[in-house]
Each structure stands twice: as C-alpha cells, then as structure tokens.
Scaffold this motif. Structure first.
Motif, PDB file in Angstrom:
ATOM      1  N   ASN A 195       0.802  -1.223   0.000  1.00 24.58           N
ATOM      2  CA  ASN A 195       0.000   0.000   0.000  1.00 24.58           C
ATOM      3  C   ASN A 195       0.832   1.270   0.000  1.00 24.58           C
ATOM      4  O   ASN A 195       0.311   2.361   0.212  1.00 24.58           O
ATOM      5  CB  ASN A 195      -0.967   0.005   1.191  1.00 24.58           C
ATOM      6  CG  ASN A 195      -2.128  -0.932   0.961  1.00 24.58           C
ATOM      7  OD1 ASN A 195      -2.812  -0.852  -0.051  1.00 24.58           O
ATOM      8  ND2 ASN A 195      -2.350  -1.851   1.889  1.00 24.58           N
ATOM      9  N   ALA A 207      -7.264   0.246   2.148  1.00 27.75           N
ATOM     10  CA  ALA A 207      -6.238   1.256   2.392  1.00 27.75           C
ATOM     11  C   ALA A 207      -6.779   2.215   3.443  1.00 27.75           C
ATOM     12  O   ALA A 207      -7.830   1.963   4.048  1.00 27.75           O
ATOM     13  CB  ALA A 207      -5.862   1.983   1.100  1.00 27.75           C
ATOM     14  N   SER A 215      -5.407   6.218  -1.420  1.00 23.59           N
ATOM     15  CA  SER A 215      -4.508   5.140  -1.814  1.00 23.59           C
ATOM     16  C   SER A 215      -3.223   5.697  -2.409  1.00 23.59           C
ATOM     17  O   SER A 215      -3.227   6.733  -3.084  1.00 23.59           O
ATOM     18  CB  SER A 215      -5.195   4.240  -2.849  1.00 23.59           C
ATOM     19  OG  SER A 215      -4.302   3.243  -3.303  1.00 23.59           O
TER      20      SER A 215
END
Length: 606
Positions: free
Chosen positions: A68, A579, A583
């Motif tokens: 991420n 997330a 993001s």
C-alpha cells in the motif's frame, strides 16, 4: 445498493490515465552534513515509495516496498540512516523503522528505530546530527501526546506529555534545544511554542493564544543551521496572515521581518544562517525570495508563474523547487537552470490553464478557479471539485483529477471557501461553530455565478471532493438538495458524531476546536453539521468511496450513512478499498476515477 468492482482499462491509454501513470517525484530532502545524499518519493513502480539518491554517483535506489506504499520518511543529518514510518495498510498507526542509506541486508526486515516505543500515530520527528539522537512525537487515544528523547543504547525518555495535541518542531544544530508546538490551551487550530532541553525542562515559551481578543497561531519553521546558534525561525499570525520572525531563544529577542508582501509567507534558513528563503503564497499562486538578515534586502528568486509546492537551498546557494501550473505537470527545478529530477518513462500530458473568478459571497469575495475544455461554449456539465482540509486551498497547480474531467468535456470549478488558507487568518477561522454550513454558503454563491454566467448547465452540476471535500459533498447534497444532479464523495465524514468517537486523537482535538466541544457538550452543533442529519433529504444519486483502514474518516460512520440511504431506497453506490485515507497505488487511483466517471455517465448521460 450497488457494490462497485471497477472495469478493465482500454488497450489504448487515454491522456487522463497517463497523467496518473506518469512517474512523479517529490522535492528531494538532502542530508545537512552529507549534501550528496538525498531522499525523495516516487510512483515509478506504480506505488508511491521512498527512494535514496546518491548525487555523487547518480545512483537511485528504492528504499521501501510495501503493497500500500510509503511516503513518510526522514533522512538523518549525517546521511547514514533513512527512517520511515511503518503502519498497517494506511491506518497511520505504527512504528518508525530505519535502514542504512546504502541499503540493509537482502531479505532482512528493517530494524525498529526506537524499540522501546509502542505503536502510535506519529506526532513529528527530529533527528540529531550525532546519528544517535532522535526526538519522537507520538499520539494515542489513551495517552494523548507524548514526546520522547531516544538516544542509542538507552531506553527512550518522556520529555513532554499532555492530553491535547502537540508535535515535534525541530532540534537545534548542536542538539541542546528542542522546539515543540502544543495546544495545551485547547485550540487545535492555533499552536503555542515551547523550547525544551533534552532533559525535558523548559527553556522558553512563546504563546500568542492569550491576552488578545482572538487567539493567534505560531509554528516552528526551524532552528538556525549553525553550531551554537539559538535562533529559531517562527511563523506567526500577528498581522492577520502567516509571516516569519526570528526568535533568539537564549536572549528572548524577537526580530519581526515585517515583509511587504500581501499573502501568507513561510521561510527556511540558508545553510550558513545569513539569510532566509521566503515562500510567498497569494491568490492561488506562489513565488520565492531571498531575504538577507543583515541588510534586510528582499530579492526575488525567479520562478515561472504557477505554484511552488516546496523549495530548499543547497549548500552552494542554489534553490531547488517543485513547480507546476494547472496546464503543466510538476517538475523539480533549480535556479541553476537544471531540471533536478527527470524520471524516465511515460511523460504526463498537460492540461488547460486555470481562470480566476471572484464572486461576492456572504462573508466576502470568494476566489474560485475554473477550467474548461479549450474552445468549449457553455452551458457545460460542470464539476464542483471541493478541496479537503478544511485548512487548505486550491491553487494554480497541476492536478490529474480535474484534468481528467476536462478531457471528458466537463468544466471544473474549485472554490476556496471560508476555512481555506492563503486569504488571511479571518477567512481561515470563519467556519467555527457553523462547520460545513459556512463553506456551503460560499459554494452556493459560486454555483449561482457559474449558472448565471452561462458556464454551467444547472441540470448537470456535480458536487465532489475528498476528505473534507467529501464531507462537504454529502452535507451539500442534503442541505442543498435542489442544487446538485449528482454527488461523488471520497473518504468523507458522513456521521459526525460517530466519526468523532472513532477518529484519531489529533482530529478529535480539531473537531472540539471547530465545534466548540464534544458531541456530548454541544450536541446541537454536531447535529447541524452532520450529513447524517440531512440524509433523508438527499435526492441526487450518490457515489461514495472509502478506505476500510481510514483513521481520519473511519468506515463505521460511513456505513451508518449508507444504511440510511438503503433504508429509503435512495440511488447510491459504495466502493470500499483496502487502504487508509486514500490510496498510494496508482492502479487503485485510476480505478477510482474510472468508477466515478462511469457512475456519472450512467446517471447523468453527460
């Protein structure tokens, strides 16, 4: 309700998607005592990560590699260590890790930088030039804010603790002074300053929050980069806007620069401490100056018209800066004439210039920025893209999102409503207590102008935004149900009371400041400012995207709002992704833009 899943990209990449995919870089930070070593952020791999850059050899190395992404990193002054913040899937709750500038052992996990500290939300970090010392700020729901002195081979020691929000400002060049910003007075919008010794004892306080009719804020801009120098560069609001002054912590002397510039002014030191690099922001543009402390001479540093979103002075006196305009993508430039970083690969297409509009509103003149397809005649389907913050502002800077809407035939209007920065302290502070409603009044005034001027089609108006802009989108759909054809809200506040109870502690403090207390103390204000209060009045189709790990606009309060839409069969779609507050993965960002555009096409047919 429809749960969106995205769609397959076209085989021919359109310009709007190229803007997201094109490699971007941040302004590189460089090590004070090893200026050839730099750290920057890039999306070169498709995810925003940290990169080390050895300027002497030209070598660039990816430092972090997480699903991420990673953007929070600090390079130590000696250039030996890279510290980065390790959270879980964007939840912003974690620990600092570090690795050598040249890289760690292959396959080995980066070591914990402060092994004696438990996970927390970050509240600032300052690293010492000795390579052994760190001042670490932490925030948790249980403890409030704590600031620790961490010295190698010794347990971290608490040097500051308070329930209200605070943060690390800077560590002096010789490590003898620590500057912090705090809000012990309870106003999270206006900080006071305290300078501590490494043992936690107080050296001096500077506080503009007391003694006047209104509280004023202060911010730490940095200690002088000179051995034994006790001068601290400070931002203040004493004349109604942000300006710098020099505070000699040892003597108590304050030197007010009194620069004759109309907008907000920030500053940083030249490496020898003889002058300041001045960054001036005014009416959605910015410019740079050099200020000589001895002669008090202010000399402009040439930069193109547009926005400078970061600048730093190199040891040779040249200035490197990150620049863009609404028409031209960002680039890292130097006053030497060189392009500092030019990542290889796909180049981002440009867009159309922004036009300035000033509209009379209930609280004064409102500045709006307008983009529309070249040569297009109105009335056009129009997107009101509302910025987050709320203490932020839209500027003449490149933005892939608005450019994508323009590519598809829409006009885009961005409003610097009351609450925005860059127009003076009174404009920023105006939204207190009537939170959300103040901003919507300004947006409504600009909407009326857009329709009356012939720019916008009143039947094809889209309200959208992320974070605070997402909050204003949901609130606007309920408070102004006849004004908008569609709403697109990303990571919004939807149920203000639940959001308050679930969000990170620093944001609780901000909400108490904005609304004048907790939901239990001022329930009528939270009710008046909550989109959930007006959800049954919403008639326009609503699209909501939310990060399931978001600590700022948590998922539970969004679910509460969605359930109310479901209960009455209101047209809406929800997209949840793995997330936090947005993001760092390029494909995910592109997917979200595509989903929004497909939603608009289905319901508006524009």
């Amino acid at each position: 309700m429809t749960e969106s899943n995205g769609s397959t990209p076209n085989t021919t990449t359109p310009d709007w998607e190229k803007r997201f995919r094109a490699p971007r870089v941040s302004l590189p930070d460089w090590a004070e005592d090893a200026p050839d070593r730099s750290l920057f952020v890039s999306n070169a791999t498709g995810t925003y990560e940290l990169y080390a850059w050895d300027r002497a050899t030209g070598e660039q190395r990816q430092v972090t590699n997480r699903p991420n992404g990673t953007t929070d990193g600090v390079l130590s002054p000696d250039g030996e260590w890279i510290w980065w913040f390790d959270d879980k899937d964007g939840d912003e709750f974690g620990k600092w890790r570090r690795q050598p500038f040249g890289g760690g052992a292959e396959g080995a996990e980066d070591e914990l930088a402060t092994p004696g500290l438990e996970a927390s939300y970050p509240a600032g970090l300052a690293l010492g030039r000795d390579g052994r010392t760190a001042v670490v700020g932490r925030s948790t729901d249980e403890e409030g804010t704590t600031i620790h002195l961490a010295v190698a081979d010794a347990p971290p020691a608490v040097i500051y603790r308070h329930r209200e929000s605070a943060g690390v400002g800077d560590l002096s060049h010789d490590g003898s002074l620590i500057a912090i910003e705090h809000t012990e007075h309870g106003d999270a919008m206006h900080s006071a300053l305290r300078v501590l010794r490494p043992d936690g004892t107080t050296v001096a306080d500077l506080d503009d929050t007391k003694g006047g009719a209104e509280e004023l804020g202060l911010e730490v801009l940095g200690f002088a980069p000179v051995e034994g120098d006790s001068r601290l560069l400070v931002g203040h609001q004493r004349r109604g806007r942000w300006e710098p002054l020099v505070w000699d912590v040892a003597s108590g002397e304050e030197t007010d620069l009194a620069l004759d510039l109309p907008g907000d002014v920030s500053a940083e030191w030249y490496p020898d401490g003889s002058g300041l690099l001045i960054a001036h922001s005014f009416e959605a543009r910015s410019e740079l100056f050099r200020y000589d402390l001895a002669s008090r001479e202010l000399v402009k540093v040439p930069t193109p018209a547009g926005s400078v979103s970061g600048a730093t002075v190199r040891p040779d006196g040249s200035v490197e800066y990150l620049w863009s305009s609404s028409a031209q993508p960002s680039s890292v430039r130097s006053t030497t004439g060189a392009v500092v970083l030019d990542p290889p690969g796909l180049k981002s297409p440009g867009s159309v210039p922004v036009e300035d509009v000033w509209v009379d509103g209930p609280g004064g003149r409102i500045h709006a920025l307008v983009q529309k397809p070249a040569g297009a005649a109105g009335p056009l389907p129009t997107v009101f893209d509302i910025h987050g913050g709320p203490t932020w502002h839209d500027s003449d800077a490149f933005a892939a999102g608005p450019a994508a809407w323009v590519d598809h035939g829409y006009a885009v209007v961005r409003v610097n409503y009351r609450g925005s920065t860059g127009y003076g302290r009174e404009w920023t502070d105006a939204l207190k207590h009537r939170v959300g409603l103040i901003e919507l009044e300004d947006i409504a005034a600009v909407r009326e102008w857009a329709v009356a001027s012939g720019l916008a089609d009143p039947d094809r108006l889209i309200l959208t935004g992320g974070s605070w802009g997402g909050y204003l989108t949901l609130l606007g759909l309920g408070v102004q149900p006849d004004a908008w054809a569609l709403g697109l809200a990303a990571v919004p506040v939807a149920d203000y009371v639940t959001a308050y109870h679930d969000e990170m502690e620093a944001l609780k403090a901000m909400d108490r400041t904005l609304l004048g207390g907790t939901p239990e103390e001022v329930p009528e204000r939270f009710e008046a400012s909550s989109p959930l209060t007006y959800v049954d009045a919403v008639r326009a189709p609503v699209y909501i995207s939310a990060g399931v790990n978001d600590p700022r606009c948590p998922i539970r309060q969004i679910d509460n709002y969605v359930k109310r839409l479901e209960k009455r069969g209101a047209v809406h779609e929800v997209y949840r992704y793995d997330a936090g507050h947005g993001s760092l993965v390029v494909d995910e960002r592109i997917k979200q833009v595509r989903l929004e555009m497909e939603f608009v096409e289905r319901h508006l047919g524009a």
